[in-house]
Design an enzyme around this catalytic site. Structure first.
Site, mmCIF file in Angstrom:
data_model
loop_
_atom_site.group_PDB
_atom_site.id
_atom_site.type_symbol
_atom_site.label_atom_id
_atom_site.label_comp_id
_atom_site.label_asym_id
_atom_site.label_seq_id
_atom_site.Cartn_x
_atom_site.Cartn_y
_atom_site.Cartn_z
ATOM 1 N N ASP A 92 -13.539 -5.111 -2.214
ATOM 2 C CA ASP A 92 -13.465 -5.064 -0.755
ATOM 3 C C ASP A 92 -14.804 -5.576 -0.241
ATOM 4 O OD1 ASP A 92 -10.899 -3.985 -0.764
ATOM 5 O OD2 ASP A 92 -11.650 -1.938 -0.928
ATOM 6 N N ASP A 117 0.871 -1.180 0.000
ATOM 7 C CA ASP A 117 0.000 0.000 0.000
ATOM 8 C C ASP A 117 0.906 1.227 0.000
ATOM 9 O OD1 ASP A 117 -2.206 -1.606 0.143
ATOM 10 O OD2 ASP A 117 -2.509 -1.379 2.297
#
EC number: 4.3.2.10
Length: 252
Positions: free
Chosen positions: A130, A11
Site C-alpha cells: 500500500d 475485499d
C-alpha cells in the site's frame, strides 16, 4: 509477449464482499462465492480475495469462503489479509488458495518472505504494497494495517528487498488513487517496474476500460486489478479486454 491479465479484487469482511473509497466507508457488495463464480464466467484471469475481517470468527469464515470458491473456480486464486505465519499460509493453501499475498507481516518480519518462498515456492508468494506519497518528504512510503499506519520504509527500497528475499510477484496499490476512478499512478508503477524483474499487479485508480489501455501502453506491469467498476457493473472484464486488444496490446 506475455499477455496482460485482468484481476477482480474482492475485499471480504466477516464473510461478505465490501468496498470503500481510499480504504474508508465500506459498503456491502454481496456474497463472495457468488461473485467469484460470476467473475470466473465473465473472463477474469485470476481473482484476489483480501480478508479485512477484524475478528477470529471473520478469519474462520474466510477459510470456508476460500474452500467453497476454490472447489468451483477454474482460475488462480490469491488470498491476502491477516497472514502472520507459515502456518497461516499452509492453512490457506490447504483450503484451496493458489497464492498468498503478504503485506504488514512482511514489513514487520521480512524473513517471512524468504521462509515462505523457500517452503512453498516463489510462485506462491505475492507481496502487497500500500503505497502512500508523502508530499512533505517527497517520497512514497509503505503503509500497514490496511493502509492505516504509515511506516518509514520507502517503497522503492522495499520492492527491491522483497524481490531479493524471494517474492514472486508484487501487488502495488497507489493509495491516493484507490477508488477514485481517475486512472492508475502510471509514473509510480513504471518506476517500480524499472527496479524489479518480477511481475507487478497494478491497483488503484482503474475507472474505465481506457485506463487499463493506458496502464499497459505506458508501463510494463503484468496485470491490472479492478474492484469498484466491476462490482458496480460500470463495465465488464470482457469490455476492458476488448479495449486493450483494440489498443494493440496482447491480453489473455
Amino acid at each position: 509477449m506475455i499477455k496482460k491479465r485482468i484481476i477482480p479484487c474482492l475485499d471480504v469482511k466477516d464473510g461478505r464482499v465490501v468496498k470503500g473509497i481510499q480504504f474508508k466507508g465500506l459498503r456491502d457488495i454481496g456474497n463472495p462465492v457468488d461473485l467469484a463464480m460470476y467473475y470466473n464466467e465473465a473472463g477474469a484471469d485470476e481473482l484476489v480475495f483480501l480478508d479485512i475481517s477484524k475478528t477470529e470468527e471473520g478469519h474462520s469464515l474466510m477459510l470456508e469462503v476460500i474452500e467453497q470458491t476454490a472447489s468451483r473456480l477454474f482460475i488462480p486464486l490469491t488470498v491476502g489479509g491477516g497472514i502472520q505465519s507459515l502456518d497461516d499460509i499452509t492453512q490457506l493453501l490447504n483450503h484451496g488458495a493458489d497464492k498468498v499475498s503478504l503485506n504488514s507481516s512482511a514489513l514487520k518480519n521480512p524473513q517471512l518472505i524468504k521462509q515462505a518462498s523457500d517452503k512453498f515456492g516463489r510462485q506462491c508468494i505475492c507481496i502487497a504494497i500500500d503505497s502512500y506519497y508523502d508530499p512533505e518528504r517527497k517520497a512514497h512510503y509503505c503503509c500497514t494495517h490496511g493502509g492505516k499506519k504509515l511506516t518509514n520504509i520507502k517503497v522503492y527500497d522495499w520492492v527491491q528487498q522483497v524481490e531479493q528475499l524471494g517474492a514472486g510477484e508484487l501487488l502495488v496499490t497507489s493509495m491516493g488513487h484507490d477508488g477514485m476512478k481517475q486512472g492508475f499512478d502510471i509514473e509510480h508503477l513504471a518506476k517500480i517496474k524499472s527496479l524489479v524483474n518480477i511481475p507487478i499487479i497494478a491497483s488503484g485508480g482503474g475507472g474505465n476500460a481506457q485506463h487499463f489501455v493506458e496502464l499497459f501502453d505506458q508501463t510494463d506491469v503484468s496485470a491490472g486489478l479492478a474492484a469498484s467498476i466491476l462490482h458496480d457493473r460500470e463495465t465488464t472484464v470482457q469490455s476492458i479486454k476488448e479495449a486493450i486488444r483494440q489498443g494493440g496490446i496482447a491480453v489473455r
